[in-house]
Scaffold this active site. Sequence first.
Site, short mmCIF file in Angstrom:
data_model
loop_
_atom_site.label_atom_id
_atom_site.label_comp_id
_atom_site.label_asym_id
_atom_site.label_seq_id
_atom_site.Cartn_x
_atom_site.Cartn_y
_atom_site.Cartn_z
N ILE A 71 -45.33 -20.86 4.43
CA ILE A 71 -46.70 -20.36 4.62
C ILE A 71 -47.11 -19.60 3.36
O ILE A 71 -48.25 -19.66 2.91
CB ILE A 71 -46.79 -19.45 5.86
CG1 ILE A 71 -46.78 -20.30 7.13
CG2 ILE A 71 -48.04 -18.60 5.81
CD1 ILE A 71 -46.95 -19.53 8.39
N ASN A 84 -36.20 -15.50 -4.38
CA ASN A 84 -34.74 -15.37 -4.20
C ASN A 84 -34.00 -16.53 -4.84
O ASN A 84 -32.86 -16.83 -4.51
CB ASN A 84 -34.43 -15.34 -2.71
CG ASN A 84 -34.69 -16.70 -2.09
OD1 ASN A 84 -35.72 -17.33 -2.40
ND2 ASN A 84 -33.78 -17.19 -1.29
N ASN A 137 -31.97 -9.51 6.03
CA ASN A 137 -33.10 -9.95 5.19
C ASN A 137 -34.42 -9.40 5.69
O ASN A 137 -35.24 -8.91 4.92
CB ASN A 137 -33.16 -11.48 5.16
CG ASN A 137 -32.15 -12.06 4.21
OD1 ASN A 137 -32.35 -12.05 3.00
ND2 ASN A 137 -31.02 -12.51 4.74
N SER A 145 -45.84 -12.12 14.10
CA SER A 145 -45.59 -13.31 14.90
C SER A 145 -45.94 -13.08 16.36
O SER A 145 -45.85 -11.96 16.86
CB SER A 145 -44.09 -13.67 14.81
OG SER A 145 -43.76 -14.60 15.82
N TYR A 185 -35.05 -13.33 15.69
CA TYR A 185 -36.22 -13.46 14.80
C TYR A 185 -37.37 -12.60 15.34
O TYR A 185 -37.92 -11.76 14.63
CB TYR A 185 -36.66 -14.92 14.71
CG TYR A 185 -38.04 -15.11 14.17
CD1 TYR A 185 -39.09 -15.51 14.99
CD2 TYR A 185 -38.33 -14.86 12.83
CE1 TYR A 185 -40.37 -15.67 14.50
CE2 TYR A 185 -39.61 -15.02 12.32
CZ TYR A 185 -40.62 -15.43 13.17
OH TYR A 185 -41.90 -15.58 12.68
N LYS A 190 -39.33 -9.01 13.82
CA LYS A 190 -40.78 -8.85 13.65
C LYS A 190 -41.26 -7.66 14.48
O LYS A 190 -42.09 -6.87 14.03
CB LYS A 190 -41.51 -10.13 14.08
CG LYS A 190 -41.24 -11.34 13.21
CD LYS A 190 -42.05 -11.32 11.93
CE LYS A 190 -41.93 -12.64 11.17
NZ LYS A 190 -42.88 -12.78 10.07
N ASN A 245 -48.48 -20.78 16.49
CA ASN A 245 -47.73 -21.97 16.06
C ASN A 245 -48.41 -22.64 14.86
O ASN A 245 -49.19 -23.56 15.06
CB ASN A 245 -47.58 -22.93 17.23
CG ASN A 245 -46.63 -22.39 18.27
OD1 ASN A 245 -46.94 -21.39 18.94
ND2 ASN A 245 -45.48 -23.00 18.42
N VAL A 305 -38.81 -34.13 24.80
CA VAL A 305 -39.81 -33.16 25.26
C VAL A 305 -39.13 -32.23 26.27
O VAL A 305 -38.63 -32.67 27.30
CB VAL A 305 -41.00 -33.87 25.92
CG1 VAL A 305 -41.99 -32.85 26.50
CG2 VAL A 305 -41.70 -34.78 24.91
C1 WQD Z 1 -43.39 -25.78 20.36
C2 WQD Z 1 -43.35 -26.49 21.70
C3 WQD Z 1 -41.17 -26.64 22.73
C4 WQD Z 1 -39.41 -29.27 19.73
C5 WQD Z 1 -42.61 -20.75 17.62
C6 WQD Z 1 -41.96 -20.67 16.26
C7 WQD Z 1 -42.86 -19.99 15.32
C8 WQD Z 1 -43.45 -18.72 15.90
C9 WQD Z 1 -43.92 -18.87 17.31
C10 WQD Z 1 -44.54 -17.43 14.19
C11 WQD Z 1 -42.42 -25.78 22.69
C12 WQD Z 1 -41.72 -28.03 22.38
C13 WQD Z 1 -40.32 -28.48 20.41
C14 WQD Z 1 -38.89 -30.45 20.36
C15 WQD Z 1 -40.25 -29.99 22.29
N1 WQD Z 1 -44.59 -18.37 15.14
N2 WQD Z 1 -40.74 -28.85 21.67
N3 WQD Z 1 -39.34 -30.76 21.62
O1 WQD Z 1 -40.94 -22.63 20.41
O2 WQD Z 1 -43.42 -22.12 20.23
O3 WQD Z 1 -41.70 -21.19 18.57
O4 WQD Z 1 -42.93 -19.43 18.05
O5 WQD Z 1 -43.63 -16.75 13.93
O6 WQD Z 1 -43.94 -20.91 15.03
O7 WQD Z 1 -40.77 -19.98 16.38
O8 WQD Z 1 -42.37 -23.56 18.50
O9 WQD Z 1 -42.47 -25.81 17.48
O10 WQD Z 1 -40.24 -24.93 18.37
O11 WQD Z 1 -42.03 -25.61 19.97
O12 WQD Z 1 -40.64 -30.30 23.44
O13 WQD Z 1 -38.05 -31.20 19.79
O14 WQD Z 1 -42.82 -27.81 21.53
O15 WQD Z 1 -40.61 -26.66 24.04
O16 WQD Z 1 -43.05 -25.79 23.96
P1 WQD Z 1 -42.12 -22.38 19.56
P2 WQD Z 1 -41.72 -25.02 18.50
#
Ligand code: WQD
Length: 333
Positions: free
Chosen positions: A13, A33, A100, A125, A151, A155, A180, A218
Amino acid sequence: MSKLLITWWTWFIWSHAVVELLQAWHQVVILDNLSNSVQEVTEAIFTITWIHPLFEYADIRDIQQVETIFTKHVFDGVIHFAWLKSVKESCDKPFSYYENNILGTINLLRCLDTYNVRNIIFSSSATVYDASSEDAPFEEQMKTGNTTNPYGTTKFIIEQVLKDMAQWRQMNITCLRYFNPIWAHPSGLIWEDPHDVPTNLLPIMMEVLEGKREKLFVFWDDYNTMDWSCIRDFIHVVDVAQAHKIAWENLAKWFNIYNIWTGKGTSVLEMISLVEEVTWEVFPYEIVSRRDGDVSISIAKVARIKKAIGREAQLSITSAIKDALIFRANIYN
Ligand code: WQD
């Protein structure tokens, strides 16, 4: 025009934010880094902006190295991306995340205080919201903490430390909580680190389209949503980057928190339909059981940021999907 320090590591980002800042004629110095993929990004940033961003090497866990940068530059402020960002990786390597993200932030704050740099944009986040006690859509004043992964814990702790900095060290701090982000830059030149093994939804879907994966799994079971799959607030990474630029240019005094956009929910199955609309192909997926730590719905309430800066997210999910496809075509051709 301001001179800003940008702290980053693995999440790209920062590169999109640097493009927006350079194109608005701000000067940026990137605390680097020496990760091996940074060269590719600097060339991309130059191609987009015709400006070579300035890098200064430092390991943020070493305060002497961080302080050296402050002896060479006078900054108006810092945009702090707080480094490591993978929910899954943080569960496997918690100490790396604490060192970190938290220790690194403390080192940075010490230097900011010593050298009288008192303006901070913190890239926070949505994972700081306490999803076990609050229901989406999440509003800034809702309960935070009780995080479900290291994580999110880092935050959450950083936000608490920054609130103290505002009160006891007279720093002006804006925290941006995004949900997201989905890539890529419309130029097709910058995205997330292509060397990374993706854990987020859209990069995994791109790998399916490239034939690197047979199908998307999914993670649904029986979520109480319209199609029983999870709902997320997906936001184009350029909107996230522009929010950081606008937040800097409108930095308020003391301590402020804003959800950045969009306030609209899209389910995982809807994302699949959007990809099929863009590619004109049936997208292969298989429904499997839940993934640990997933919440059913995570979307933002966005009234506060709309009131503060008077605009909403500009780019659609479909445009992000198209931009991601352009990027993947570029790096594989
Ligand atoms: C999104 C959806 C999964 C992979 C995020 C990130 C990060 C943070 C917010 C800032 C979920 C589904 C995923 C797959 C799936 N933002 N999925 N199959 O879990 O909302 O986490 O939180 O810091 O952006 O950590 O993001 O992209 O992993 O998943 O069905 O192979 O997609 O269940 O509902 P998530 P994600």
